[in-house]
Design a protein around this motif. Structure first.
Motif, PDB file in Angstrom:
ATOM      1  N   GLU A   1      31.873 -20.393 -57.310  1.00 18.68           N
ATOM      2  CA  GLU A   1      32.988 -20.259 -56.370  1.00 18.68           C
ATOM      3  C   GLU A   1      32.490 -19.753 -55.012  1.00 18.68           C
ATOM      4  OE1 GLU A   1      35.833 -21.351 -56.782  1.00 18.68           O
ATOM      5  OE2 GLU A   1      36.427 -21.286 -58.895  1.00 18.68           O
ATOM      6  N   GLY A   2      31.470 -18.889 -55.037  1.00 21.97           N
ATOM      7  CA  GLY A   2      30.911 -18.381 -53.788  1.00 21.97           C
ATOM      8  C   GLY A   2      30.285 -19.490 -52.956  1.00 21.97           C
ATOM      9  N   PHE A   3      29.596 -20.400 -53.613  1.00 17.24           N
ATOM     10  CA  PHE A   3      28.998 -21.538 -52.911  1.00 17.24           C
ATOM     11  C   PHE A   3      30.087 -22.411 -52.290  1.00 17.24           C
ATOM     12  CE2 PHE A   3      27.457 -25.969 -52.980  1.00 17.24           C
ATOM     13  CZ  PHE A   3      26.371 -25.838 -52.129  1.00 17.24           C
ATOM     14  N   SER A   4      31.140 -22.671 -53.046  1.00 24.38           N
ATOM     15  CA  SER A   4      32.260 -23.468 -52.533  1.00 24.38           C
ATOM     16  C   SER A   4      32.934 -22.758 -51.363  1.00 24.38           C
ATOM     17  CB  SER A   4      33.263 -23.728 -53.653  1.00 24.38           C
ATOM     18  OG  SER A   4      34.375 -24.471 -53.176  1.00 24.38           O
ATOM     19  N   TRP A   5      33.095 -21.423 -51.468  1.00 25.02           N
ATOM     20  CA  TRP A   5      33.747 -20.640 -50.406  1.00 25.02           C
ATOM     21  C   TRP A   5      32.933 -20.687 -49.123  1.00 25.02           C
ATOM     22  CZ3 TRP A   5      32.336 -16.039 -47.831  1.00 25.02           C
ATOM     23  CH2 TRP A   5      33.363 -15.449 -47.087  1.00 25.02           C
TER      24      TRP A   5
ATOM     25  N   VAL B   1      34.230 -21.896 -45.504  1.00 29.40           N
ATOM     26  CA  VAL B   1      34.119 -21.058 -44.304  1.00 29.40           C
ATOM     27  C   VAL B   1      33.387 -21.808 -43.203  1.00 29.40           C
ATOM     28  CG1 VAL B   1      33.043 -18.989 -43.349  1.00 29.40           C
ATOM     29  CG2 VAL B   1      34.258 -18.863 -45.523  1.00 29.40           C
ATOM     30  N   ARG B   2      32.318 -22.491 -43.561  1.00 29.44           N
ATOM     31  CA  ARG B   2      31.544 -23.249 -42.576  1.00 29.44           C
ATOM     32  C   ARG B   2      32.402 -24.344 -41.943  1.00 29.44           C
ATOM     33  NH1 ARG B   2      27.891 -24.823 -45.787  1.00 29.44           N
ATOM     34  NH2 ARG B   2      26.668 -22.909 -45.602  1.00 29.44           N
TER      35      ARG B   2
ATOM     36  N   PHE C   1      38.539 -18.170 -35.502  1.00 30.85           N
ATOM     37  CA  PHE C   1      38.671 -18.486 -36.926  1.00 30.85           C
ATOM     38  C   PHE C   1      40.113 -18.285 -37.390  1.00 30.85           C
ATOM     39  CE2 PHE C   1      38.291 -17.824 -41.444  1.00 30.85           C
ATOM     40  CZ  PHE C   1      37.204 -18.597 -41.846  1.00 30.85           C
ATOM     41  N   ARG C   2      40.677 -17.102 -37.112  1.00 23.68           N
ATOM     42  CA  ARG C   2      42.037 -16.782 -37.557  1.00 23.68           C
ATOM     43  C   ARG C   2      43.078 -17.638 -36.850  1.00 23.68           C
ATOM     44  NH1 ARG C   2      43.080 -10.439 -37.609  1.00 23.68           N
ATOM     45  NH2 ARG C   2      45.014 -11.247 -38.517  1.00 23.68           N
ATOM     46  N   ALA C   3      42.884 -17.868 -35.553  1.00 19.48           N
ATOM     47  CA  ALA C   3      43.842 -18.679 -34.805  1.00 19.48           C
ATOM     48  C   ALA C   3      43.867 -20.105 -35.339  1.00 19.48           C
ATOM     49  CB  ALA C   3      43.501 -18.670 -33.324  1.00 19.48           C
ATOM     50  N   TRP C   4      42.711 -20.630 -35.713  1.00 22.31           N
ATOM     51  CA  TRP C   4      42.668 -21.989 -36.254  1.00 22.31           C
ATOM     52  C   TRP C   4      43.428 -22.065 -37.583  1.00 22.31           C
ATOM     53  CZ3 TRP C   4      41.242 -24.738 -40.526  1.00 22.31           C
ATOM     54  CH2 TRP C   4      41.165 -26.121 -40.373  1.00 22.31           C
TER      55      TRP C   4
ATOM     56  N   VAL D   1      41.947 -25.353 -49.282  1.00 26.84           N
ATOM     57  CA  VAL D   1      40.665 -25.124 -49.946  1.00 26.84           C
ATOM     58  C   VAL D   1      40.124 -23.740 -49.604  1.00 26.84           C
ATOM     59  CG1 VAL D   1      38.251 -25.852 -50.051  1.00 26.84           C
ATOM     60  CG2 VAL D   1      40.073 -27.566 -50.126  1.00 26.84           C
ATOM     61  N   PHE D   2      40.235 -23.337 -48.339  1.00 30.13           N
ATOM     62  CA  PHE D   2      39.733 -22.026 -47.938  1.00 30.13           C
ATOM     63  C   PHE D   2      40.473 -20.902 -48.664  1.00 30.13           C
ATOM     64  CE2 PHE D   2      40.301 -18.264 -45.233  1.00 30.13           C
ATOM     65  CZ  PHE D   2      38.986 -17.832 -45.167  1.00 30.13           C
TER      66      PHE D   2
END
Length: 314
Positions: A118-122, A126-127, A140-143, A155-156
């Motif tokens: 799950e960390g790899f997917s996360w 994020v990227r 990041f937050r505004a998007w 997904v995020f």
């Protein structure tokens, strides 16, 4: 997305086996969480495929909003198949009293493997969010707050909730083992259910707004207004209406006060030129409607003031 769905399904099976072997309600809640994630991946894949269909006679504005619909169904899926079961398991364990825990190491092993996957997917999610935010020159937050792509946002949040849920499950299993009390296991399951409920609410609210018909990004609206106001044929932008037809697909209705010296033929040619220029500069514009309107029309002016609090030429 198919690979992610398959991975979630496998993780769900491992969590279910661990939950049955250890008697941990937190592990069973996490199994339900993985079931919800797997269903979500399938629904998002459906959203991507169906929303890409071209416009036709029955749907002249296209099928872009199907992405919002299926993302909304994904949010409901997270709540129904994940949150409700996790909350039920938590309440049942807390109210039911003591329950024996066995083979705790199995739970730890499954949680560890799940956290790595799950960390790899996360990190990938994020990227992607960072790249999208950088492309739109925003934070990041505004998007995340303003995006019109519910699949990336889903997904995020799904992956973020998965990591937090695993930490909660680890804590529940560990505290149960340390204290001998199943209360902690039940509390962890309850918290996982509340976590999923929160994610489902956030995603549901986002997609509800997009389905109802949300305005395009305010920066895009302002840029279009400035572009129109700068044209020599236009004396004033009287009104500007936009609506998201899908991800990166915007409907525009602009009411313009044209130069009074222009004749009817001149206005028609100006509309054609404006349409072409807007499409070249703003690729997200899928449909453009231009309407000649005098800026002195008080009815139109009052509508604009009621909607925006100011006129576009102020």
């Amino acid at each position: 997305m198919l690979i992610a769905g398959g991975a979630n399904a496998l993780i769900g099976v491992l969590k279910l086996v661990a939950g049955l072997l250890t008697g941990s309600s937190a592990m069973l809640a996490e199994a339900a969480h993985s079931v919800a994630d797997t269903a979500t991946e399938g629904l998002l894949l459906t959203a991507l495929r169906r929303s890409a269909r071209r416009p036709d006679r029955r749907h002249p504005f296209g099928y872009g909003k199907e992405r919002f619909f299926w993302a909304l169904i994904a949010a409901v899926s997270i709540f129904v198949s994940g949150a409700v079961f996790a909350i039920y398991e938590g309440v049942r364990t807390i109210v039911g009293g003591e329950a024996e825990q066995t083979l705790a190491w199995v739970a730890y092993a499954v949680l560890g493997v799940s956290f790595v996957l799950e960390g790899f997917s996360w990190l990938q999610a994020v990227r992607q969010v960072r790249n999208e935010a950088a492309a739109e020159e925003t934070t990041f937050r505004a998007w995340l707050r303003g995006t019109d792509d519910p699949t990336v946002k889903t997904v995020f949040f799904e992956d973020s909730a998965a990591l937090v849920g695993l930490v909660l499950a680890f804590g529940g299993v560990g505290l149960h083992q340390l204290t001998g009390s199943a209360l902690w296991d039940g509390v962890a399951s309850l918290l996982i259910g509340l976590l999923l409920s929160g994610v489902a609410y956030i995603l549901g609210r986002t997609n509800k707004g997009l389905l109802i018909g949300r305005q395009a990004n305010p920066r895009l609206v302002r840029a279009i207004a400035d572009d129109l106001a700068a044209r020599p044929e236009v004396d004033a932008v009287v009104d500007l209406l936009t609506m998201m037809l899908g991800t990166d697909s915007v409907l525009l209705c602009a009411r313009l006060d044209f130069d009074g010296a222009l004749g009817a033929d001149d206005v028609e040619r100006a509309c054609v030129a404006i349409d072409a220029d807007l499409r070249a500069r703003f690729p997200d514009l899928a449909e453009i409607f231009l309407e000649p309107v005098p800026r002195t029309d008080e009815t139109m002016r009052s509508r604009v003031l009621e909607r925006y609090g100011r006129t576009f030429d102020s």
